[in-house]
Design an enzyme around this catalytic site. Structure first.
Site, PDB file in Angstrom:
ATOM      1  N   LYS A 132       0.834  -1.201   0.000  1.00  0.00           N
ATOM      2  CA  LYS A 132       0.000   0.000   0.000  1.00  0.00           C
ATOM      3  C   LYS A 132       0.874   1.259   0.000  1.00  0.00           C
ATOM      4  O   LYS A 132       0.580   2.221  -0.707  1.00  0.00           O
ATOM      5  CB  LYS A 132      -0.960   0.003   1.193  1.00  0.00           C
ATOM      6  CG  LYS A 132      -2.126  -0.966   0.995  1.00  0.00           C
ATOM      7  CD  LYS A 132      -3.008  -1.065   2.225  1.00  0.00           C
ATOM      8  CE  LYS A 132      -4.141  -2.066   2.016  1.00  0.00           C
ATOM      9  NZ  LYS A 132      -4.805  -2.426   3.273  1.00  0.00           N
ATOM     10  N   LYS A 150      -6.466 -10.285 -13.961  1.00  0.00           N
ATOM     11  CA  LYS A 150      -7.381 -10.508 -12.839  1.00  0.00           C
ATOM     12  C   LYS A 150      -8.322  -9.301 -12.698  1.00  0.00           C
ATOM     13  O   LYS A 150      -7.876  -8.153 -12.747  1.00  0.00           O
ATOM     14  CB  LYS A 150      -6.551 -10.666 -11.553  1.00  0.00           C
ATOM     15  CG  LYS A 150      -7.393 -10.859 -10.328  1.00  0.00           C
ATOM     16  CD  LYS A 150      -6.549 -10.797  -9.059  1.00  0.00           C
ATOM     17  CE  LYS A 150      -7.479 -10.577  -7.946  1.00  0.00           C
ATOM     18  NZ  LYS A 150      -7.530 -10.597  -6.716  1.00  0.00           N
ATOM     19  N   LYS A 196     -10.807  -3.755  -8.870  1.00  0.00           N
ATOM     20  CA  LYS A 196     -11.084  -2.307  -8.873  1.00  0.00           C
ATOM     21  C   LYS A 196      -9.842  -1.521  -9.263  1.00  0.00           C
ATOM     22  O   LYS A 196      -9.919  -0.576 -10.015  1.00  0.00           O
ATOM     23  CB  LYS A 196     -11.457  -1.859  -7.460  1.00  0.00           C
ATOM     24  CG  LYS A 196     -12.889  -1.928  -7.109  1.00  0.00           C
ATOM     25  CD  LYS A 196     -13.149  -1.238  -5.782  1.00  0.00           C
ATOM     26  CE  LYS A 196     -12.327  -1.768  -4.630  1.00  0.00           C
ATOM     27  NZ  LYS A 196     -12.703  -3.093  -4.122  1.00  0.00           N
TER      28      LYS A 196
END
Ligand code: ADP
Ligand code: TRP
Length: 321
Positions: free
Chosen positions: A110, A189, A192
């Site tokens: 992240k 894949k 979002k």
């Protein structure tokens, strides 16, 4: 067996979420005790617009109820409605070595993506451990990216138990290898973050527009086509029974139709598949008070289930005095 799962309220659900996690969870309600909650505290690590987070939380609740989450059989609540989890989070923090969190892949990923490296992002796995341990989860079904978080929960539980005795149950993670990875409209894949999703509850026109963008091989209309490896086919087959899969394969093999035809067919299949869920969703959308009542009842059930563990923790740590 108690199955336990948290869902971040992070936006529109797509068919990858559906086949990868929602449908198996809904199906398992028949055999197991399911505990599922909307992880809105976790979502605070990335959503800082308060109005938006509140909306996303109600949207997630509405979507999950529409898709078959059964609040009678299962326990379904919003994380922040059972505040004991924050109390446990703090108690666990003293048993969480810094190094354990420093090794967390999800945190490192992240931060690499540009999300601010603040304390809530760093301590995210401790809150997740608190979720899991507070409710005595036995099995936590996860995608591969979340395995490490369940392992961290086990490590913390072990340290705590070593100090205070047998307080926490050891959770196990479960990765279902049979669950297919759903491809997105570009063949990667579906996710979002790749912008390649087909949403479950999109508007009809928008759905068709998205489906028309699915990447396919340019082959003249009259020629036979390969269904294996075709993105349209690979998505369609998720929705079709054996007989209908074979019928579609036959259409590919016989030629005379282009990918445009298969895309129209796919759009129709998806639209019909979700019709009953869409109707249920419209109902809940028009009755948000009912959704709030369901969540309040779910929170009461969850708080009751958490009582045992939190009382023990308060007692052994000396917080109850
Ligand atoms: P996204 O990648 O769109 O951000 P999430 O990480 O929020 O999705 O995933 C929520 C759940 O849906 C997870 O359990 C994950 O394993 C599952 N899931 C997401 N995308 C797919 C996919 N393409 N195929 C199968 N399962 C998926
Ligand atoms: N971290 C999980 C995710 O991003 C969500 C989550 C929060 C969770 N707490 C949990 C999942 C407890 C399982 C158990 O998908």
């Amino acid at each position: 067996m108690r199955l336990f799962t948290g869902i971040q309220p992070s936006g529109d659900l797509h068919i990858g979420n559906y086949f990868g996690s929602i449908r198996p969870m809904i199906a398992s309600q028949n055999e197991h005790e399911v505990f599922a909650f909307i992880a809105n505290y976790h979502a605070m690590t990335t959503v800082t617009d308060g109005k938006r987070l509140a909306e996303l939380t109600m949207q997630a609740a509405t979507d999950f109820l529409a898709l078959g989450m059964d609040p009678e059989r299962s326990t379904f609540w919003v994380q922040s409605d059972v505040k004991e989890v924050l109390e446990l989070y703090w108690a666990l923090s003293s048993f969480t070595p810094m190094g354990l969190l420093e090794r967390a892949h999800s945190y490192k990923d992240k931060v690499a993506k540009g999300i601010a490296a603040n304390h809530s992002l760093f301590s995210y796995p401790v809150l997740m451990a608190a979720d899991i341990l507070l409710f005595e989860a036995e099995v936590v079904p996860v995608g591969k990216d979340q395995i490490q978080h369940v392992e961290i929960a086990r490590d913390i539980a072990l340290k705590f138990n070593n100090e205070y005795g047998d307080i926490f149950k050891m959770p196990e993670f479960r990765v279902d290898e049979n669950v297919a990875t759903v491809p997105g409209i570009d063949g990667q894949k579906m996710s979002k973050s790749y912008g390649n999703t087909i949403n479950i509850f999109g508007a009809e026109k928008q759905q068709l527009k998205t489906i028309k963008k699915i990447v396919t091989e340019p082959i003249p209309m009259e020629e036979p086509k390969e269904f294996e490896g075709c993105n349209v086919y690979n998505i369609a087959k998720l929705f079709l029974d054996e007989e209908k899969q074979v019928a579609l394969q036959q259409r590919y093999k016989s030629g005379g139709e282009g990918h445009g035809h298969f895309k129209l067919y796919l759009a129709e299949v998806i639209w019909e598949y979700y019709r009953p869920y869409r109707e249920k969703r419209e109902y809940y959308e028009a009755h948000q008070d009912e959704v709030r009542d369901i969540l309040a009842a779910g929170a009461a059930k969850a708080r009751e289930a958490a009582g045992n563990v939190i009382e023990k923790v308060r007692s052994v740590t000396g917080i109850a005095y």
